[in-house]
Structure formats: structure tokens, C-alpha cells
Design an enzyme around this catalytic site. Structure first.
Site, PDB file in Angstrom:
ATOM      1  N   ASP A   7       1.092  -0.642  -0.208  1.00 57.43           N
ATOM      2  CA  ASP A   7       0.125  -0.356  -0.077  1.00 57.43           C
ATOM      3  C   ASP A   7       0.892   1.566  -0.084  1.00 57.43           C
ATOM      4  O   ASP A   7       1.999   1.176   0.784  1.00 57.43           O
ATOM      5  CB  ASP A   7      -0.620  -0.357   1.494  1.00 57.43           C
ATOM      6  CG  ASP A   7      -2.230  -0.969   0.863  1.00 57.43           C
ATOM      7  OD1 ASP A   7      -2.299  -1.492  -0.119  1.00 57.43           O
ATOM      8  OD2 ASP A   7      -2.935  -1.262   2.066  1.00 57.43           O
ATOM      9  N   LYS A  48      -6.124  -6.910   0.272  1.00 63.80           N
ATOM     10  CA  LYS A  48      -7.593  -7.570   0.866  1.00 63.80           C
ATOM     11  C   LYS A  48      -6.799  -8.569   1.698  1.00 63.80           C
ATOM     12  O   LYS A  48      -7.436  -9.271   2.696  1.00 63.80           O
ATOM     13  CB  LYS A  48      -8.780  -7.478   0.276  1.00 63.80           C
ATOM     14  CG  LYS A  48      -9.430  -6.422  -0.298  1.00 63.80           C
ATOM     15  CD  LYS A  48     -10.550  -6.589  -0.837  1.00 63.80           C
ATOM     16  CE  LYS A  48     -10.662  -4.848  -1.313  1.00 63.80           C
ATOM     17  NZ  LYS A  48     -10.653  -3.819  -0.621  1.00 63.80           N
ATOM     18  N   GLY A  49      -6.388  -9.915   0.934  1.00 59.25           N
ATOM     19  CA  GLY A  49      -6.058 -11.278   1.088  1.00 59.25           C
ATOM     20  C   GLY A  49      -5.590 -10.876   2.521  1.00 59.25           C
ATOM     21  O   GLY A  49      -4.992 -11.630   3.348  1.00 59.25           O
ATOM     22  N   ALA A  50      -4.224 -10.821   2.336  1.00 60.56           N
ATOM     23  CA  ALA A  50      -3.132 -10.463   3.506  1.00 60.56           C
ATOM     24  C   ALA A  50      -3.855  -9.601   4.293  1.00 60.56           C
ATOM     25  O   ALA A  50      -3.109 -10.270   6.069  1.00 60.56           O
ATOM     26  CB  ALA A  50      -2.165  -9.305   2.941  1.00 60.56           C
ATOM     27  N   ASN A  84     -20.035  -5.343   1.350  1.00 63.47           N
ATOM     28  CA  ASN A  84     -20.817  -4.304   1.593  1.00 63.47           C
ATOM     29  C   ASN A  84     -22.395  -3.609   0.688  1.00 63.47           C
ATOM     30  O   ASN A  84     -23.054  -4.422  -0.167  1.00 63.47           O
ATOM     31  CB  ASN A  84     -20.046  -2.915   1.515  1.00 63.47           C
ATOM     32  CG  ASN A  84     -19.956  -2.664  -0.496  1.00 63.47           C
ATOM     33  OD1 ASN A  84     -20.017  -2.771  -1.129  1.00 63.47           O
ATOM     34  ND2 ASN A  84     -18.733  -2.035   0.459  1.00 63.47           N
ATOM     35  N   ASP A 120      -8.109   6.902   9.381  1.00 69.43           N
ATOM     36  CA  ASP A 120      -7.185   5.640   8.289  1.00 69.43           C
ATOM     37  C   ASP A 120      -8.472   4.953   8.851  1.00 69.43           C
ATOM     38  O   ASP A 120      -8.416   4.077   9.169  1.00 69.43           O
ATOM     39  CB  ASP A 120      -5.824   5.986   8.664  1.00 69.43           C
ATOM     40  CG  ASP A 120      -6.103   4.939   7.192  1.00 69.43           C
ATOM     41  OD1 ASP A 120      -6.767   5.277   6.454  1.00 69.43           O
ATOM     42  OD2 ASP A 120      -5.098   5.624   6.801  1.00 69.43           O
ATOM     43  N   ASP A 157     -11.447  -5.743   5.765  1.00 67.95           N
ATOM     44  CA  ASP A 157     -10.715  -6.071   6.355  1.00 67.95           C
ATOM     45  C   ASP A 157     -10.395  -7.127   7.597  1.00 67.95           C
ATOM     46  O   ASP A 157     -10.317  -8.099   7.937  1.00 67.95           O
ATOM     47  CB  ASP A 157      -9.508  -6.284   5.515  1.00 67.95           C
ATOM     48  CG  ASP A 157      -9.347  -6.052   4.196  1.00 67.95           C
ATOM     49  OD1 ASP A 157     -10.452  -5.925   3.540  1.00 67.95           O
ATOM     50  OD2 ASP A 157      -8.405  -5.010   3.055  1.00 67.95           O
ATOM     51  N   GLY A 167      -2.687   3.447   8.669  1.00 67.08           N
ATOM     52  CA  GLY A 167      -1.839   2.454   7.843  1.00 67.08           C
ATOM     53  C   GLY A 167      -3.194   1.237   7.838  1.00 67.08           C
ATOM     54  O   GLY A 167      -3.763   1.817   8.510  1.00 67.08           O
TER      55      GLY A 167
HETATM   56  O1  RIB Z   1      -8.695  -3.222   2.314  1.00 65.15           O
HETATM   57  C1  RIB Z   1      -7.942  -2.622   1.735  1.00 65.15           C
HETATM   58  C2  RIB Z   1      -6.755  -3.013   0.821  1.00 65.15           C
HETATM   59  O2  RIB Z   1      -7.219  -2.633  -0.114  1.00 65.15           O
HETATM   60  C3  RIB Z   1      -5.817  -2.188   0.935  1.00 65.15           C
HETATM   61  O3  RIB Z   1      -4.972  -2.609   1.835  1.00 65.15           O
HETATM   62  C4  RIB Z   1      -5.839  -2.248  -0.743  1.00 65.15           C
HETATM   63  O4  RIB Z   1      -3.973  -3.030  -1.269  1.00 65.15           O
HETATM   64  C5  RIB Z   1      -6.793  -2.440  -1.378  1.00 65.15           C
HETATM   65  O5  RIB Z   1      -6.569  -4.355  -1.961  1.00 65.15           O
END
Ligand code: RIB
Length: 304
Positions: A14, A41-43, A186, A249, A255, A290
């Protein structure tokens, strides 16, 4: 031993710019600050669950650049099993330029990079490890074939699956994901999935019931600052109340909600109370800048 969670999904670096306002077309503006952080999103979902103490198996792809090396280290630092995270020669890792405005809201562009190379064959290669998992988390930052294959894998082997259909994809074949145990869209994603108009709680419930009639066991509609709506067959809809915070933020809060829900759910087997805890975890994550940087550990969460 805590049941395992698998995440089959993306990882991005990001690139976050904190702006006073977003520029108009053709305009150049100066912004006060910039940060690089781990995302995707996965990580993100994997790390949220991992920080709370979950045992997490990750299936993902990184590029052969320095971001890829950093991503692997980050997974390991969060206790995530990376035996099924591959490096793709000649490709960049996924990246996400993000703009965050003073009210905490964000705008995100993603470049899939190596994430696009994750394939159904990778799921088959990890089949024996996946069969040891209680829940598989899926999003839409990999190819749709991966998502369809994973939902079918879960159905065939009796493993619960949770699909977060984000970012919204108009070409998602709904019929191929209706065997997912949980769908967590959503309101925009729900409208796109069902072709129905979604404007308020009543219309959310009507659209979610359509998915339940199609075979999904449980639909959770996330409504941002308004909380979430839980819809299950045979039960009245339940509102999961939000936690009132002043967000700094909101990037990755959705996620954080899903990853933490996965942890609470596999630990307790309870859907509603796990969603309530997840709403609290997600709210706490908006209090810091972040994406993954803002995700609390189990200890930090317990004192929130
Ligand atoms: O949901 C937030 C994520 O969306 C961010 O981390 C960005 O990498 C996108 O995948």
C-alpha cells in the site's frame, strides 16, 4: 488447538498518500505525508486473524521484486504459514496507491501484479493442507476462477467458506458462489450481486434474503459507520451496532472486520457474538494510520 483458517487471496504494497483534498483532473497539489505499508485484502484478513492468535494458512503470489521479499517476511512476522505463497518470475508484486482524506476516508487503485497468477492449480497443490482448515476466506483481488474453485473445494470437502466480494466485480457469476457459507458484501457489492436496489436496512435485507434463498447460509452486509446487518435463514435480521470512534484512517477496516470475525468464529462457533467483537476490532483499527499497521494484537484489543 485453535481451528485453522486459510486465506486464498491477494497481497499488495500500500502506497498511502495523506491528502488535504483529492486533486481535480489535470491539477497538481502538494500533500502533507506519505507512507508505505503492507496491504491487500487477502493479506490484511490473514494478518488481522494472525495478530489475534489464529493459526493461518496463506495461499497467495508475490512478484520477484523487493516488495515480494518484504511481503514474505511480513507474513512470517505475523506467524502466517507461507508454504503456499509462491514467487512469480518476471512479475511485479501487487501494489495499491491510496489517497486518504482528513476525515479518514480513502480512495484506492490496485495493480494486481503477481496476484493475478494465483490459479485453481495452486488450490489443488495445497489441498491436503486446506483440508485441515475450518474456514477459507476469499475476496476478489485474485482471478474469479480461483474463487469459484475454492468455493467448490469447500463444498466438496465440507469446509466452510467466506466470500468477501470486494472489490465489486460486475462479471462475478453469482451462481458459482452461492455454495459459500458466508457472503460479506457492502451495500454497493450487494446491489451489484443481486441486481436489486439497496438504499436502507429493509432493502439490504430483501437483497440478502435473495442470496439466502439461492443457497448461502449467512449474509453479513457491512454498512460502514452504520454497522452491519446479519441475515440468516429462518431468523429475523440482526443489526450489529457500530462502535462510535473518530477515525483517523479507515483503510483496511473492512478487512480487519472479516479477519477478526474469522478468528472469533472458528474459536467460538458463534456468528452474532463474533460479529460484535469484529465490529469492535475494526473500529479500533481506524484509530491509527495505515492498513495492517493499525491492526491491534490480542493484547491491544483486550484493553480497547
Ligand atoms: O481493503 C483495503 C485494501 O484494499 C488495501 O490494503 C489495498 O491494498 C486494497 O487491496
Amino acid at each position: 488447538m485453535t481451528p485453522r483458517i486459510a486465506v486464498i487471496g491477494s497481497n499488495n504494497m500500500d502506497l498511502v498518500t495523506y491528502v488535504n483534498r483529492v486533486p481535480e483532473a489535470g491539477e497538481t497539489i502538494e500533500a502533507p505525508s506519505f507512507e508505505i505499508g503492507f496491504g491487500g485484502k487477502g493479506a490484511n484478513q490473514a494478518v488481522a486473524a494472525g495478530r489475534l492468535g489464529a493459526s493461518v494458512l496463506m495461499l497467495s503470489k508475490v512478484g520477484d521484486d523487493s516488495f515480494g521479499v518484504d511481503q514474505l517476511r511480513n507474513f512470517e512476522a505475523n506467524g502466517i504459514d507461507i508454504r503456499h505463497v509462491g514467487r512469480v518470475p518476471g512479475m511485479s508484486s501487487g501494489v495499491a496507491p491510496i489517497f486518504v482524506e482528513p476525515n479518514g476516508e480513502n480512495r484506492i487503485v490496485i495493480v494486481k501484479g503477481a496476484n493475478a497468477e494465483l490459479s485453481p492449480a495452486d488450490i489443488d497443490a495445497a489441498a491436503e493442507d486446506l483440508k485441515t482448515c475450518r474456514l477459507i476466506l476469499l475476496q476478489l483481488e485474485t482471478s474469479l476462477d480461483v474463487v469459484y474453485h475454492a468455493v467448490e473445494f469447500g463444498r466438496r470437502h465440507g469446509i466452510e467458506t467466506l466470500l468477501n466480494p470486494a472489490p465489486a466485480a460486475a462479471d462475478l457469476d453469482l451462481a458459482r458462489v452461492l455454495h459459500a457459507t458466508f457472503l460479506v458484501p457492502n451495500e454497493t457489492e450487494l446491489a451489484l450481486l443481486t441486481g436489486m436496489t439497496v438504499t436502507d436496512e429493509a432493502s439490504c435485507e430483501a437483497a440478502a434474503r435473495r442470496l439466502i434463498e439461492g443457497g448461502v447460509r449467512c449474509v453479513v452486509v457491512t454498512m460502514g459507520a452504520r454497522g452491519a446487518l446479519l441475515i440468516e435463514a429462518g431468523n429475523p435480521a440482526k443489526v450489529i451496532r457500530p462502535h462510535a470512534v473518530e477515525p483517523v484512517d479507515t483503510t483496511g477496516a473492512g478487512d480487519a472486520f472479516i479477519g477478526s470475525f474469522a478468528h472469533f468464529y472458528v474459536t467460538t462457533g458463534e456468528v452474532e457474538s463474533s460479529l460484535q467483537l469484529a465490529a469492535r476490532y475494526a473500529a479500533q483499527s481506524t484509530l491509527k494510520r495505515g492498513t495492517q499497521k493499525s491492526y491491534p494484537t490480542a493484547l491491544e484489543f483486550s484493553s480497547f
